[in-house]
Design a protein around this motif. Structure first.
Motif, PDB file in Angstrom:
ATOM      1  N   THR A  81      47.766  38.967  42.766  1.00  0.00           N
ATOM      2  CA  THR A  81      49.213  39.031  42.643  1.00  0.00           C
ATOM      3  C   THR A  81      49.486  39.368  41.185  1.00  0.00           C
ATOM      4  O   THR A  81      49.123  38.598  40.285  1.00  0.00           O
ATOM      5  CB  THR A  81      49.869  37.686  43.017  1.00  0.00           C
ATOM      6  OG1 THR A  81      49.559  37.395  44.377  1.00  0.00           O
ATOM      7  CG2 THR A  81      51.377  37.742  42.845  1.00  0.00           C
ATOM      8  N   LEU A  82      50.063  40.540  40.957  1.00  0.00           N
ATOM      9  CA  LEU A  82      50.346  40.980  39.594  1.00  0.00           C
ATOM     10  C   LEU A  82      51.818  40.754  39.289  1.00  0.00           C
ATOM     11  O   LEU A  82      52.690  41.402  39.874  1.00  0.00           O
ATOM     12  CB  LEU A  82      49.996  42.460  39.427  1.00  0.00           C
ATOM     13  CG  LEU A  82      48.538  42.840  39.676  1.00  0.00           C
ATOM     14  CD1 LEU A  82      48.353  44.343  39.527  1.00  0.00           C
ATOM     15  CD2 LEU A  82      47.614  42.080  38.754  1.00  0.00           C
ATOM     16  N   PRO A  83      52.112  39.839  38.368  1.00  0.00           N
ATOM     17  CA  PRO A  83      53.501  39.594  37.989  1.00  0.00           C
ATOM     18  C   PRO A  83      54.092  40.841  37.322  1.00  0.00           C
ATOM     19  O   PRO A  83      53.353  41.662  36.769  1.00  0.00           O
ATOM     20  CB  PRO A  83      53.411  38.440  36.983  1.00  0.00           C
ATOM     21  CG  PRO A  83      52.057  37.845  37.176  1.00  0.00           C
ATOM     22  CD  PRO A  83      51.184  38.945  37.665  1.00  0.00           C
ATOM     23  N   PRO A  84      55.425  40.986  37.341  1.00  0.00           N
ATOM     24  CA  PRO A  84      56.035  42.148  36.691  1.00  0.00           C
ATOM     25  C   PRO A  84      55.835  42.121  35.174  1.00  0.00           C
ATOM     26  O   PRO A  84      55.834  41.048  34.558  1.00  0.00           O
ATOM     27  CB  PRO A  84      57.519  42.017  37.047  1.00  0.00           C
ATOM     28  CG  PRO A  84      57.709  40.657  37.608  1.00  0.00           C
ATOM     29  CD  PRO A  84      56.386  40.117  37.983  1.00  0.00           C
ATOM     30  N   LEU A  85      55.590  43.287  34.612  1.00  0.00           N
ATOM     31  CA  LEU A  85      55.448  43.444  33.159  1.00  0.00           C
ATOM     32  C   LEU A  85      54.499  42.401  32.561  1.00  0.00           C
ATOM     33  O   LEU A  85      54.851  41.650  31.648  1.00  0.00           O
ATOM     34  CB  LEU A  85      56.825  43.376  32.484  1.00  0.00           C
ATOM     35  CG  LEU A  85      57.831  44.429  32.956  1.00  0.00           C
ATOM     36  CD1 LEU A  85      59.220  44.137  32.411  1.00  0.00           C
ATOM     37  CD2 LEU A  85      57.368  45.820  32.567  1.00  0.00           C
ATOM     38  N   SER A  86      53.286  42.354  33.087  1.00  0.00           N
ATOM     39  CA  SER A  86      52.355  41.302  32.679  1.00  0.00           C
ATOM     40  C   SER A  86      50.942  41.830  32.447  1.00  0.00           C
ATOM     41  O   SER A  86      50.596  42.951  32.845  1.00  0.00           O
ATOM     42  CB  SER A  86      52.293  40.230  33.769  1.00  0.00           C
ATOM     43  OG  SER A  86      51.702  40.801  34.933  1.00  0.00           O
ATOM     44  N   THR A  87      50.143  40.975  31.826  1.00  0.00           N
ATOM     45  CA  THR A  87      48.710  41.212  31.675  1.00  0.00           C
ATOM     46  C   THR A  87      48.002  39.929  32.077  1.00  0.00           C
ATOM     47  O   THR A  87      48.389  38.834  31.641  1.00  0.00           O
ATOM     48  CB  THR A  87      48.355  41.570  30.213  1.00  0.00           C
ATOM     49  OG1 THR A  87      49.066  42.756  29.853  1.00  0.00           O
ATOM     50  CG2 THR A  87      46.871  41.796  30.041  1.00  0.00           C
ATOM     51  N   VAL A  88      46.988  40.078  32.914  1.00  0.00           N
ATOM     52  CA  VAL A  88      46.197  38.914  33.345  1.00  0.00           C
ATOM     53  C   VAL A  88      44.732  39.152  32.989  1.00  0.00           C
ATOM     54  O   VAL A  88      44.235  40.271  33.077  1.00  0.00           O
ATOM     55  CB  VAL A  88      46.365  38.614  34.853  1.00  0.00           C
ATOM     56  CG1 VAL A  88      47.740  38.070  35.145  1.00  0.00           C
ATOM     57  CG2 VAL A  88      46.100  39.831  35.701  1.00  0.00           C
ATOM     58  N   TYR A  89      44.084  38.074  32.578  1.00  0.00           N
ATOM     59  CA  TYR A  89      42.665  38.103  32.203  1.00  0.00           C
ATOM     60  C   TYR A  89      41.885  37.211  33.166  1.00  0.00           C
ATOM     61  O   TYR A  89      42.307  36.082  33.428  1.00  0.00           O
ATOM     62  CB  TYR A  89      42.464  37.544  30.788  1.00  0.00           C
ATOM     63  CG  TYR A  89      42.970  38.421  29.678  1.00  0.00           C
ATOM     64  CD1 TYR A  89      42.074  39.087  28.846  1.00  0.00           C
ATOM     65  CD2 TYR A  89      44.330  38.571  29.426  1.00  0.00           C
ATOM     66  CE1 TYR A  89      42.530  39.876  27.804  1.00  0.00           C
ATOM     67  CE2 TYR A  89      44.788  39.359  28.394  1.00  0.00           C
ATOM     68  CZ  TYR A  89      43.881  40.011  27.588  1.00  0.00           C
ATOM     69  OH  TYR A  89      44.332  40.793  26.557  1.00  0.00           O
ATOM     70  N   PHE A  90      40.771  37.722  33.644  1.00  0.00           N
ATOM     71  CA  PHE A  90      39.905  36.960  34.544  1.00  0.00           C
ATOM     72  C   PHE A  90      38.505  36.888  33.964  1.00  0.00           C
ATOM     73  O   PHE A  90      37.990  37.879  33.424  1.00  0.00           O
ATOM     74  CB  PHE A  90      39.816  37.633  35.925  1.00  0.00           C
ATOM     75  CG  PHE A  90      41.099  37.617  36.681  1.00  0.00           C
ATOM     76  CD1 PHE A  90      41.406  36.557  37.528  1.00  0.00           C
ATOM     77  CD2 PHE A  90      42.016  38.648  36.550  1.00  0.00           C
ATOM     78  CE1 PHE A  90      42.593  36.532  38.220  1.00  0.00           C
ATOM     79  CE2 PHE A  90      43.205  38.632  37.247  1.00  0.00           C
ATOM     80  CZ  PHE A  90      43.498  37.574  38.083  1.00  0.00           C
ATOM     81  N   GLN A  91      37.904  35.724  34.117  1.00  0.00           N
ATOM     82  CA  GLN A  91      36.500  35.559  33.738  1.00  0.00           C
ATOM     83  C   GLN A  91      35.666  36.110  34.897  1.00  0.00           C
ATOM     84  O   GLN A  91      35.808  35.668  36.036  1.00  0.00           O
ATOM     85  CB  GLN A  91      36.189  34.081  33.507  1.00  0.00           C
ATOM     86  CG  GLN A  91      34.813  33.824  33.000  1.00  0.00           C
ATOM     87  CD  GLN A  91      34.640  32.349  32.664  1.00  0.00           C
ATOM     88  OE1 GLN A  91      35.396  31.497  33.119  1.00  0.00           O
ATOM     89  NE2 GLN A  91      33.638  32.058  31.874  1.00  0.00           N
ATOM     90  N   VAL A  92      34.804  37.081  34.599  1.00  0.00           N
ATOM     91  CA  VAL A  92      33.955  37.695  35.625  1.00  0.00           C
ATOM     92  C   VAL A  92      32.731  36.806  35.826  1.00  0.00           C
ATOM     93  O   VAL A  92      32.071  36.432  34.854  1.00  0.00           O
ATOM     94  CB  VAL A  92      33.516  39.116  35.198  1.00  0.00           C
ATOM     95  CG1 VAL A  92      32.562  39.733  36.207  1.00  0.00           C
ATOM     96  CG2 VAL A  92      34.734  40.006  35.003  1.00  0.00           C
ATOM     97  N   PRO A  93      32.418  36.449  37.078  1.00  0.00           N
ATOM     98  CA  PRO A  93      31.232  35.617  37.305  1.00  0.00           C
ATOM     99  C   PRO A  93      29.965  36.360  36.889  1.00  0.00           C
ATOM    100  O   PRO A  93      29.902  37.590  36.961  1.00  0.00           O
ATOM    101  CB  PRO A  93      31.253  35.349  38.813  1.00  0.00           C
ATOM    102  CG  PRO A  93      32.133  36.388  39.394  1.00  0.00           C
ATOM    103  CD  PRO A  93      33.085  36.808  38.325  1.00  0.00           C
ATOM    104  N   ALA A  94      28.974  35.597  36.456  1.00  0.00           N
ATOM    105  CA  ALA A  94      27.699  36.196  36.038  1.00  0.00           C
ATOM    106  C   ALA A  94      27.050  36.897  37.222  1.00  0.00           C
ATOM    107  O   ALA A  94      27.143  36.431  38.362  1.00  0.00           O
ATOM    108  CB  ALA A  94      26.770  35.120  35.484  1.00  0.00           C
TER     109      ALA A  94
END
Length: 148
Positions: A81-94
């Motif tokens: 779910t991408l909020p409007p006018l936003s940036t999201v960061y996710f930790q990628v699993p090893a």
């Protein structure tokens, strides 16, 4: 994704850990936005510019589990779910280290008892010929070695 004004990229540090960064440049909430990801497992949202503590509306993802299914050149994908006018960061699993096929075959071969026939043993053994046997085979007399 130029049609929806979304940019996504991976960042990798010196240790090989990765972050997935997804930017939504439209004032439109995007639910169920799917994208391919490099590793299976759970992607934990570690920063969201739409979080209430930053003055946003509070639309967050939490942790998202990757599902099997090819997308964007990867073997798995996630739905965000991408909020409007936003940036999201996710930790990628090893990345899980798959056992190499050759290593598995070698381990299997080592576990099995080996039975060699005389013909196979002769084929496998290096051909060690002395000067005498080689010259007999060629029909020439052997050269005598002189002591040093």
């Amino acid at each position: 994704d130029s049609k929806q004004s979304v940019i996504a990229f991976l960042r990798r540090d010196a240790a090989g850990k990765m972050l997935l960064v997804v930017c939504n440049f439209n004032p439109v909430l995007r639910q169920g936005y799917q994208m391919g990801v490099p590793n299976p497992g759970s992607y934990k949202e570690i920063l969201n510019s739409d979080d209430k503590k930053y003055g946003g509306s509070g639309v967050t993802n939490g942790t998202v589990k990757a599902e099997k299914g090819e997308m964007h050149g990867f073997e798995q994908h996630i739905s965000l779910t991408l909020p409007p006018l936003s940036t999201v960061y996710f930790q990628v699993p090893a990345a899980r280290k798959p056992r190499a096929k050759k290593a598995v075959e070698a381990a299997d071969a080592a576990a099995k008892p080996v039975k060699k026939t005389a013909a196979k043993a002769k084929k496998a053994a290096p051909a060690a010929e002395t000067a005498v046997t080689a010259s007999k085979r060629r029909g020439r007399p052997a050269k005598a070695k002189t002591p040093v």
